[in-house]
Design an enzyme around this catalytic site. Sequence first.
Site, PDB file in Angstrom:
ATOM      1  CD  GLN A 281      -2.869  -1.171   2.380  1.00  0.00           C
ATOM      2  OE1 GLN A 281      -2.710  -0.404   3.335  1.00  0.00           O
ATOM      3  NE2 GLN A 281      -3.746  -2.161   2.397  1.00  0.00           N
ATOM      4  CD  GLU A 309     -21.563  -4.150  -4.096  1.00  0.00           C
ATOM      5  OE1 GLU A 309     -22.407  -4.454  -4.953  1.00  0.00           O
ATOM      6  OE2 GLU A 309     -20.835  -4.986  -3.548  1.00  0.00           O
TER       7      GLU A 309
HETATM    8  C1  LIG Z   1     -15.103  -0.586  -3.131  1.00  0.00           C
HETATM    9  C2  LIG Z   1     -14.242  -1.120  -2.035  1.00  0.00           C
HETATM   10  O1  LIG Z   1     -13.788  -2.222  -2.065  1.00  0.00           O
HETATM   11  S1  LIG Z   1     -13.855  -0.081  -0.729  1.00  0.00           S
HETATM   12  C3  LIG Z   1     -12.515  -0.860   0.103  1.00  0.00           C
HETATM   13  C4  LIG Z   1     -11.180  -0.388  -0.350  1.00  0.00           C
HETATM   14  N1  LIG Z   1     -10.160  -1.270   0.193  1.00  0.00           N
HETATM   15  C5  LIG Z   1      -9.626  -1.152   1.438  1.00  0.00           C
HETATM   16  O2  LIG Z   1      -9.944  -0.269   2.213  1.00  0.00           O
HETATM   17  C6  LIG Z   1      -8.662  -2.238   1.824  1.00  0.00           C
HETATM   18  C7  LIG Z   1      -7.410  -1.708   2.510  1.00  0.00           C
HETATM   19  N2  LIG Z   1      -6.763  -0.633   1.764  1.00  0.00           N
HETATM   20  C8  LIG Z   1      -6.256  -0.776   0.519  1.00  0.00           C
HETATM   21  O3  LIG Z   1      -6.392  -1.795  -0.116  1.00  0.00           O
HETATM   22  C9  LIG Z   1      -5.474   0.374  -0.066  1.00  0.00           C
HETATM   23  O4  LIG Z   1      -4.862   1.104   0.931  1.00  0.00           O
HETATM   24  C10 LIG Z   1      -6.330   1.345  -0.925  1.00  0.00           C
HETATM   25  C11 LIG Z   1      -7.046   0.561  -2.008  1.00  0.00           C
HETATM   26  C12 LIG Z   1      -7.362   2.073  -0.102  1.00  0.00           C
HETATM   27  C13 LIG Z   1      -5.380   2.350  -1.583  1.00  0.00           C
HETATM   28  O5  LIG Z   1      -4.429   1.681  -2.351  1.00  0.00           O
HETATM   29  P1  LIG Z   1      -2.898   2.152  -2.319  1.00  0.00           P
HETATM   30  O6  LIG Z   1      -2.142   1.355  -3.283  1.00  0.00           O
HETATM   31  O7  LIG Z   1      -2.430   2.170  -0.922  1.00  0.00           O
HETATM   32  O8  LIG Z   1      -3.059   3.642  -2.860  1.00  0.00           O
HETATM   33  P2  LIG Z   1      -2.001   4.472  -3.642  1.00  0.00           P
HETATM   34  O9  LIG Z   1      -0.624   4.244  -3.157  1.00  0.00           O
HETATM   35  O10 LIG Z   1      -2.242   4.297  -5.111  1.00  0.00           O
HETATM   36  O11 LIG Z   1      -2.422   5.908  -3.150  1.00  0.00           O
HETATM   37  C14 LIG Z   1      -3.158   6.766  -3.941  1.00  0.00           C
HETATM   38  C15 LIG Z   1      -3.924   7.716  -3.098  1.00  0.00           C
HETATM   39  O12 LIG Z   1      -5.035   7.040  -2.522  1.00  0.00           O
HETATM   40  C16 LIG Z   1      -5.373   7.664  -1.299  1.00  0.00           C
HETATM   41  N3  LIG Z   1      -5.213   6.691  -0.208  1.00  0.00           N
HETATM   42  C17 LIG Z   1      -4.583   5.517  -0.268  1.00  0.00           C
HETATM   43  N4  LIG Z   1      -4.700   4.878   0.920  1.00  0.00           N
HETATM   44  C18 LIG Z   1      -5.396   5.677   1.724  1.00  0.00           C
HETATM   45  C19 LIG Z   1      -5.853   5.562   3.056  1.00  0.00           C
HETATM   46  N5  LIG Z   1      -5.606   4.486   3.805  1.00  0.00           N
HETATM   47  N6  LIG Z   1      -6.569   6.570   3.586  1.00  0.00           N
HETATM   48  C20 LIG Z   1      -6.842   7.655   2.840  1.00  0.00           C
HETATM   49  N7  LIG Z   1      -6.431   7.819   1.572  1.00  0.00           N
HETATM   50  C21 LIG Z   1      -5.730   6.838   1.015  1.00  0.00           C
HETATM   51  C22 LIG Z   1      -4.464   8.789  -1.143  1.00  0.00           C
HETATM   52  O13 LIG Z   1      -5.074   9.897  -1.778  1.00  0.00           O
HETATM   53  C23 LIG Z   1      -3.237   8.348  -1.915  1.00  0.00           C
HETATM   54  O14 LIG Z   1      -2.430   9.417  -2.289  1.00  0.00           O
HETATM   55  P3  LIG Z   1      -1.119   9.782  -1.394  1.00  0.00           P
HETATM   56  O15 LIG Z   1      -0.143   8.696  -1.696  1.00  0.00           O
HETATM   57  O16 LIG Z   1      -0.745  11.108  -1.896  1.00  0.00           O
HETATM   58  O17 LIG Z   1      -1.521   9.777   0.042  1.00  0.00           O
END
Ligand SMILES: CC(=O)SCCNC(=O)CCNC(=O)[C@H](O)C(C)(C)COP(=O)(O)OP(=O)(O)OC[C@H]1O[C@@H](n2cnc3c(N)ncnc32)[C@H](O)[C@@H]1OP(=O)(O)O
Length: 532
Positions: A281, A309
């Site tokens: 992540q 969703e």
């Molecule tokens: C429809 C659904 O399934 S909703 C459920 C989404 N999944 C989850 O919550 C599971 C756990 N989390 C994850 O899988 C990941 O952290 C995700 C999908 C939320 C983000 O993926 P990542 O690869 O970490 O994101 P990535 O590195 O591309 O970051 C892009 C941007 O996303 C946003 N972002 C990523 N993680 C987070 C977080 N935990 N909280 C808030 N914003 C976030 C930020 O804007 C980030 O930009 P930044 O790097 O300037 O802070």
Amino acid sequence: MATESDDEQTEVLKQQVENWSTNTNECFTIQLLKGETVTASFQPSFTYPIFGEEERVFGYKDLSIILSFATHDLRPRLEIKHGKLFSEGDVKPTDIKEALAEFLPAYAFSDARRETGSEDAAADSFQPPGDMIKGYMSKGRKYEIWCASLTEAAARQILENMEILIPMFIEGGTMLQLGQDWSTQRWKLFLLYEVDRKPTPNTSPYSLVGYGTSYRVFTFPDRTSVTEGDQDLSILNGESLETLFPPPDQTSSNHSSKTGSPLDLPSRERLSQFLILPPFQGEGHGQQLYNTMYAHLTSPTNIREFTVEDPNEAFDDLRDLCDLLYLRANVPEFAALRINTDPAVLTPEKLLPGALIPTDLLVDGAARERIRRTTKIERRQFNRLVEMHTLSFIPASHRSRSRLTRKEKSSNADDRAYWFWRLYAKQRLYVHNRDELIQLERAERGVRLEAVLDGVLEGYAGLLERVEGREGAKGMEVEETEEEEVVEGATKPTQRKRKKIVVDEDEDEDGEEDGMVGVEVVANGHKRPRAN
Ligand SMILES: CC(=O)SCCNC(=O)CCNC(=O)[C@H](O)C(C)(C)COP(=O)(O)OP(=O)(O)OC[C@H]1O[C@@H](n2cnc3c(N)ncnc32)[C@H](O)[C@@H]1OP(=O)(O)O
């Protein structure tokens, strides 16, 4: 009546429960395994769906639960280690395997493949199911995104292997319950792998980084012609649809070849689950996967809309960032949208107190609709993106209520733009929060709406900072990004970065229409309500 010795006994019992209970978030370890080498190790965020609200198990000393996944096909293996077991009376330690049984395939509890050595052989020749739709390089490492239908046995197997990760990492996330019928054809699995360019013998070069699922739901060709309720034809329980479009595997021999598949009907694609594994992540992989899913899912002509969703806040952040960067960089008509402040268009009659807000004049309504249809971004999300984008042209120093005393008559163009921007955004927020607002006194409604708007603004400001930061840095990044792109199966660009925005808004905005519905032109409230 409880005696002193009863109380003592209860106290001893309580003490015992405490001494013999273990927090399951802490004792649970997830490992990624390449051959027998552990390549990553991390803890779950939630275990309550498995072990109950308290996230504790009883009856073990030095408990450790290790759930390992093969990095390529995610075949799981469970190992439970512990010291002493509680053994007094009839009370038994929690049955950990039983608690996990509904979350893992049966073979997670046995070691057959490992014992026969077939694991290594399978790993060597493993190829992800479906087609590779995107490849990219990041920090010298190679990544690929594959897309497969969930009718493919190998795709389904991988999904079943790793589905426990959803309740463990997404609050309220549940595992898919796919049937065996034709409707599984509506589902897709997107797998994001790191590909080892020099894999060690008997191991797979593929290591899972994250994945997403999506499914297709049928929709009327012109959603805007329906104003109430969900327009998914799936509410017909498939019956009428199947009569009209018999599914391929049930098509009788005398069925006319003119009849298409239900999958060819005007539809929406809905992103359902999305997970980047914790060790990966924050490295931009979420953006890569989201952008690729969006581009891939919206490319067929019968797809009218891309929806999500139940997104959580972190996902909303990711989505806002990706969508806004994409629209500003790739859709010139969107990039050109501005708040109209022209007094010749916004005449005093159009702005009389009590008149409806002329949103189509404030931000070109026809252009917005055109862009929305071509980009297929869901209406509420698209409207929010227009708000963010148009706000970005109003300098932060002019985004202050104290500057709005002369409203549309202000001599400063930025102050006028801010006044009109607020009116524009309030229209959408009013419609969205109508149920709550109509229960309030008229005067309170304005105050509440202002408060909602302030909360929205705060989120937008944070997001814009990140978007503009990325755009500013883009010139410097271009060369690197172009070099890094190895396959451009998708049309969306590779970009990254952040922030959050939330209001009282649900996912599907059926019933929310643009235009002059609902809100009247109101004077700004004088109080300073708290942002929501
Ligand atoms: C429809 C659904 O399934 S909703 C459920 C989404 N999944 C989850 O919550 C599971 C756990 N989390 C994850 O899988 C990941 O952290 C995700 C999908 C939320 C983000 O993926 P990542 O690869 O970490 O994101 P990535 O590195 O591309 O970051 C892009 C941007 O996303 C946003 N972002 C990523 N993680 C987070 C977080 N935990 N909280 C808030 N914003 C976030 C930020 O804007 C980030 O930009 P930044 O790097 O300037 O802070």
